[in-house]
Structure formats: structure tokens, C-alpha cells
Design a protein around this motif. Structure first.
Motif, short mmCIF file in Angstrom:
data_model
loop_
_atom_site.label_atom_id
_atom_site.label_comp_id
_atom_site.label_asym_id
_atom_site.label_seq_id
_atom_site.Cartn_x
_atom_site.Cartn_y
_atom_site.Cartn_z
N PRO A 223 0.81 -1.15 0.18
CA PRO A 223 -0.02 -0.01 -0.04
C PRO A 223 0.83 1.37 -0.05
O PRO A 223 1.95 1.19 0.45
CB PRO A 223 -0.78 0.04 1.21
N GLY A 224 0.16 2.51 -0.69
CA GLY A 224 0.85 3.71 -0.47
C GLY A 224 1.78 3.66 -1.69
O GLY A 224 2.19 2.88 -2.05
N TRP A 225 2.18 4.95 -2.03
CA TRP A 225 2.95 5.49 -3.07
C TRP A 225 4.25 5.68 -2.81
O TRP A 225 4.71 5.53 -1.53
CB TRP A 225 2.48 6.56 -3.82
N GLU A 226 5.46 5.59 -3.83
CA GLU A 226 6.75 5.29 -3.58
C GLU A 226 7.43 6.46 -4.47
O GLU A 226 7.05 7.01 -5.20
CB GLU A 226 7.21 4.09 -3.58
N PHE A 227 8.67 6.71 -4.16
CA PHE A 227 9.79 7.30 -4.94
C PHE A 227 10.19 6.08 -5.97
O PHE A 227 10.44 5.02 -5.46
CB PHE A 227 10.80 7.90 -4.42
#
Length: 345
Positions: A223-227
Motif C-alpha cells: 500500500p501507499g505510493w513511493e519514489f
């Protein structure tokens, strides 16, 4: 291993799953509905009121994965899971979490003709002594036919599909067991970096558009966005790891080594091992370059340029804090370069 039986409500998942545990040796029935029911007693009513479906609760999706891993550690063998998943991002998050724990998932879709599906819904009587409650459940099933139609595109590409229009639950279970035995229902291929056994060094790269928005990517396996970025391999320079990961993940080849902005230590917190985290400035990704961006389909679902404020709602707190430090460092570097008369590109 998990055999995940998908399909819209009233497709016959639970009935087939109960038959299937008799056909697959050393298998156990696992119903994630029970986790949703338990959360009704564990979560505050204010939190529950925020959603109409417990699948929208991040804690439900995490617990589904954790409970599956715990069950397999306890009983081993095969878990048979009848559970509707019509949102691809939820499927990616749950199956990706299982993949991260080295649990393969055979995804099977039960897909009766819609006329037969509607007949089954009409005949459902969940609570004989409570007609109104039974009607609410029937309406819930009717309401999900359209989302099911919408999801069929990715579902049929992802899952082994069985038309159950003319099949009994036992016949459906036999078809599933045969598909698993012969390999027709193969394990889903979600790519996941090998699980670390000690602290790691990871390099992330910040790329910006003409409006100074930063590029984030949406992983399929968590889950969640990333670089863009990843773990530095043995003997590899962190900046070079960032260049490699950007090329692998989004198809962009950086011509210049990225500049280091932030070095942070992530404390080990089980089950994570923590380690050194670095953020680099990859520079401007202009419109023409952004048009060449190509996602690695099995690992990344989406990409987006976002403002710092938007990133606050998309990144986990520790990564957002890291981003803020990096942006402040980048601003100071720009000011210093301007004051020194050095051109800023």
C-alpha cells in the motif's frame, strides 16, 4: 499456497470452496469475511462510519494477509479463500503482500451468465426470520453486478475463469481442483524483491516536472505510493543504484549522476529490517521525457506528478518526512548555486 476463489456476490464462491477442501489434500477453508465481522467490534463506530464496505479499510486488507500467513505457519498446506475482489488496487495490495511473504496465489474466477446470476440472487434467503435483512443482502449483490462487469477486463486477464452457469458447487470445485493440479490455474506473477535478512541500503530518486511537482509511483505489492528506487546491491554505488532502478521501473535513463539530498536511518521494526535510506535529485523530467515513461507492469500500477501537499496524503509518514527534508535541501542548494553565480539546470 492459496487458492483464491473470486467472483461477484452469489457466484457460488463459498459453496465451491467448502467442497474444494475435500478435494485438495491438506487444505483449510479461510474466510476473510470473518475479519470484517471482527473489525465491527474492534474499531470505533466513527471509523466504521467512514466506509460502506470493510474492504475499504486498510486494516482489513493488512489483516487478511497477516492472518493468511499466520494460518499457513500453523497448519501448512493450502488455504482455500472465497472472497470477492473487484478493485484491482485491492487485489494488487493483498496478493502483493502475500507474494512478499513468499505465499503463491492461484487466482480463480467463477463467472456465471448474468441471467443465472440474477436468478441466484433472487433466490437467496440469508435470514428466514428477517426478510428485510435478507432483502438488503440481495440488493447488495444486485448493486455489485455493474462493478463486476467493469472489473471483468482485468479479472479475466489475471484469473483462471470458470463458467459456473450450469455447474453444481461440487462440479465447480472439481473444475478448480483440476485447474490447480494441471497448472491451468497458475500462480499470479507479482514481482517482489527478495526479502532482506539484515539492514539494507536503499536509494530513491526524485524527478520533477516543469512545475516542480515530484514524481511518485504506485507499487502493486504494497500500500501507499513511493519514489522510484530500490535496494542497493552488493558492491553498487547508491547513486548508480538509483540510476538503475529508475531505468528498470519507469524506463527513463538518467544522463547525469543524481545529486544526494538526504541520508536517513530507518530503525529496524519487525518484520522490517530498516537500514540506510538515501534520496537523490534526478532533476527535471520535461514533458517530452515524461511521455517516454514506461511502467514496469508487474511491479508498478501508476505514476503521477504531485505537489508536496498532495504527497502528504499519498506517502507513508516516514517517507513524506524524508521528502520534505529532500525538498528543503534542494531549495537551499538552488539558492546557494544562484548566489554563487552557478547556472542551475
Amino acid at each position: 499456497m492459496i487458492v483464491w476463489i473470486n467472483g461477484t456476490f452469489s457466484a457460488g464462491k463459498t459453496s465451491a470452496a467448502r467442497e474444494l477442501v475435500d478435494l485438495i489434500p491438506n487444505s483449510t477453508f479461510y474466510d476473510p469475511e470473518l475479519i470484517g465481522a471482527g473489525l465491527r467490534y474492534l474499531l470505533p463506530q466513527k471509523k466504521l462510519a467512514e466506509v460502506t464496505d470493510f474492504q475499504d479499510l486498510p486494516i482489513w486488507r493488512r489483516l487478511v494477509v497477516d492472518a493468511a500467513a499466520a494460518l499457513l505457519a500453523e497448519v501448512s498446506g493450502v488455504l482455500v479463500v472465497p472472497m470477492t475482489l473487484l478493485r484491482q488496487e485491492y487485489r494488487d495490495e493483498i496478493f502483493g503482500g502475500l507474494a512478499a511473504r513468499r505465499i503463491p496465489v492461484c487466482h480463480v474466477l467463477l463467472s456465471p451468465e448474468e441471467t443465472i446470476l440474477r436468478e441466484r440472487i433472487a433466490g437467496r434467503v440469508e435470514f428466514a426470520d428477517d426478510p428485510e435483512r435478507s432483502e438488503r443482502i440481495r440488493q447488495w449483490a444486485y448493486d455489485h453486478i455493474e462493478p463486476y462487469r467493469t472489473a471483468l477486463g482485468w479479472l479475466t486477464r489475471d484469473a483462471h475463469t470458470i463458467d459456473t452457469s450450469l455447474l453444481t458447487p461440487r462440479e465447480t470445485a472439481c473444475r478448480i481442483a483440476e485447474a490447480v493440479r494441471t497448472g491451468a490455474a497458475t500462480a499470479c506473477q507479482i514481482v517482489q524483491t527478495s526479502e532482506p535478512t539484515a539492514e539494507t541500503v536503499a536509494a530513491g530518486v526524485l524527478l520533477f516536472d516543469e512545475h516542480d511537482r515530484v514524481l511518485l509511483v504506485d507499487p502493486t505489492y504494497k500500500p501507499g505510493w513511493e519514489f522510484p528506487g530500490g535496494v542497493v546491491e552488493a558492491g553498487e554505488a547508491p547513486a548508480q543504484a538509483g540510476i538503475r532502478e529508475v531505468a528498470e521501473e519507469i524506463g527513463i535513463h538518467l544522463e547525469q549522476p543524481p545529486k544526494l539530498l538526504v541520508v536517513d536511518w530507518e530503525e529496524p521494526k519487525p518484520p522490517g529490517y530498516g537500514g540506510l535510506r538515501m534520496l537523490f535529485d534526478g532533476g527535471l523530467l520535461a514533458g517530452a521525457d515524461a511521455a517516454r515513461l514506461l511502467l514496469q507492469g508487474s511491479e508498478l500500477r501508476d505514476w503521477r506528478f504531485v505537489t508536496e501537499e498532495e504527497a502528504a496524503t499519498m506517502l507513508p509518514p516516514t517517507r513524506y518526512a524524508r521528502l520534505r527534508w529532500a525538498l528543503r535541501a534542494r531549495e537551499r542548494s538552488t539558492v546557494l548555486n544562484l548566489e554563487a553565480g552557478v547556472p542551475v539546470g
